[in-house]
Design an enzyme around this catalytic site. Structure first.
Site, mmCIF file in Angstrom:
data_model
loop_
_atom_site.group_PDB
_atom_site.id
_atom_site.type_symbol
_atom_site.label_atom_id
_atom_site.label_comp_id
_atom_site.label_asym_id
_atom_site.label_seq_id
_atom_site.Cartn_x
_atom_site.Cartn_y
_atom_site.Cartn_z
ATOM 1 N N HIS A 134 41.176 -9.819 -19.594
ATOM 2 C CA HIS A 134 39.978 -9.435 -20.338
ATOM 3 C C HIS A 134 38.829 -9.295 -19.353
ATOM 4 O O HIS A 134 38.225 -10.278 -18.959
ATOM 5 C CB HIS A 134 39.667 -10.476 -21.421
ATOM 6 C CG HIS A 134 38.703 -9.992 -22.458
ATOM 7 N ND1 HIS A 134 37.432 -10.471 -22.552
ATOM 8 C CD2 HIS A 134 38.831 -9.068 -23.437
ATOM 9 C CE1 HIS A 134 36.808 -9.882 -23.554
ATOM 10 N NE2 HIS A 134 37.639 -9.013 -24.112
ATOM 11 N N PHE A 135 38.566 -8.080 -18.930
ATOM 12 C CA PHE A 135 37.566 -7.759 -17.917
ATOM 13 C C PHE A 135 37.841 -8.479 -16.589
ATOM 14 O O PHE A 135 37.029 -9.285 -16.137
ATOM 15 C CB PHE A 135 36.147 -8.077 -18.399
ATOM 16 C CG PHE A 135 35.733 -7.337 -19.634
ATOM 17 C CD1 PHE A 135 35.639 -5.954 -19.641
ATOM 18 C CD2 PHE A 135 35.438 -8.026 -20.791
ATOM 19 C CE1 PHE A 135 35.272 -5.278 -20.786
ATOM 20 C CE2 PHE A 135 35.067 -7.351 -21.941
ATOM 21 C CZ PHE A 135 34.982 -5.970 -21.944
#
Length: 157
Positions: free
Chosen positions: A59-60
Site C-alpha cells: 500500500h504505497f
C-alpha cells in the site's frame, strides 16, 4: 491470562482478553488494547502502528500509509470487544459481521510509529444488531471517522 468472570464489569482488555472475545489473529488482529470500556456505551481501543504490518509492503510502497478500510476495521474490532464483554461473551467464539458502514471520512494519513486511539460510542444496542460511531485519533488529530452497524453471530445457548 486475564480473566473476566461473567459477574464482573470489565473496564479494560489486554491482548489476551481481546483474543478470548473476538476470533481475529495476526495479521488481521488490529487492536492491541482496549483501555476504557463502559459496557453498552463506549470504549477506547489502542492500535500501535508498526512498519512490519503486511499492508505496508504493497500500500504505497516507499510511503507507507495504513489503508482507511483497515482503520475502520480496527474501530469495528474495538466495538466488537466492547459488545462481546457487555454481553458476557468471553470464550464463546463470538463472530461479528459488518452490516453497514456510513459517513466514513478520512482526514489524516496514518503510518508506522503512529498510535491510533479508537473512540467508539454505541448509538444503538440489542442482542444481535448494534450501531456504533467511531473516531480514530492520532494524538489530537482525527484520522478517520465512521458510523457502522454490526451483527453479532451469537453461539447457540
Amino acid at each position: 491470562m486475564t480473566s473476566a468472570p461473567a459477574t464482573e464489569v470489565v473496564t479494560e482488555a489486554d491482548i489476551e482478553l481481546i483474543q478470548r472475545v473476538i476470533p481475529h489473529r495476526y495479521p488481521f488482529l488490529l487492536v492491541d488494547r482496549v483501555t476504557r470500556i463502559v459496557p453498552h456505551e463506549s470504549a477506547v481501543g489502542i492500535k500501535n502502528v508498526t512498519f512490519n504490518e503486511p499492508h505496508f509492503q504493497g500500500h504505497f510502497p516507499g510511503t507507507p500509509v495504513m489503508p482507511g478500510v483497515t482503520i475502520i476495521e480496527a474501530m469495528a474490532q474495538t466495538a466488537a470487544v466492547m459488545a462481546g464483554l457487555s454481553l458476557g461473551k468471553v470464550d464463546s467464539q463470538l463472530l461479528v459481521y459488518f452490516m453497514a458502514i456510513d459517513s466514513a471520512k478520512f482526514r489524516r494519513k496514518v503510518g508506522p510509529g503512529d498510535v491510533l486511539e479508537l473512540h467508539i460510542t454505541v448509538k444503538r444496542s440489542g442482542k444481535k444488531v448494534w450501531k456504533f460511531a467511531g473516531v480514530a485519533m492520532v494524538g489530537d488529530e482525527v484520522a478517520a471517522e465512521a458510523e457502522f452497524t454490526a451483527m453479532m453471530d451469537l453461539p447457540q445457548e
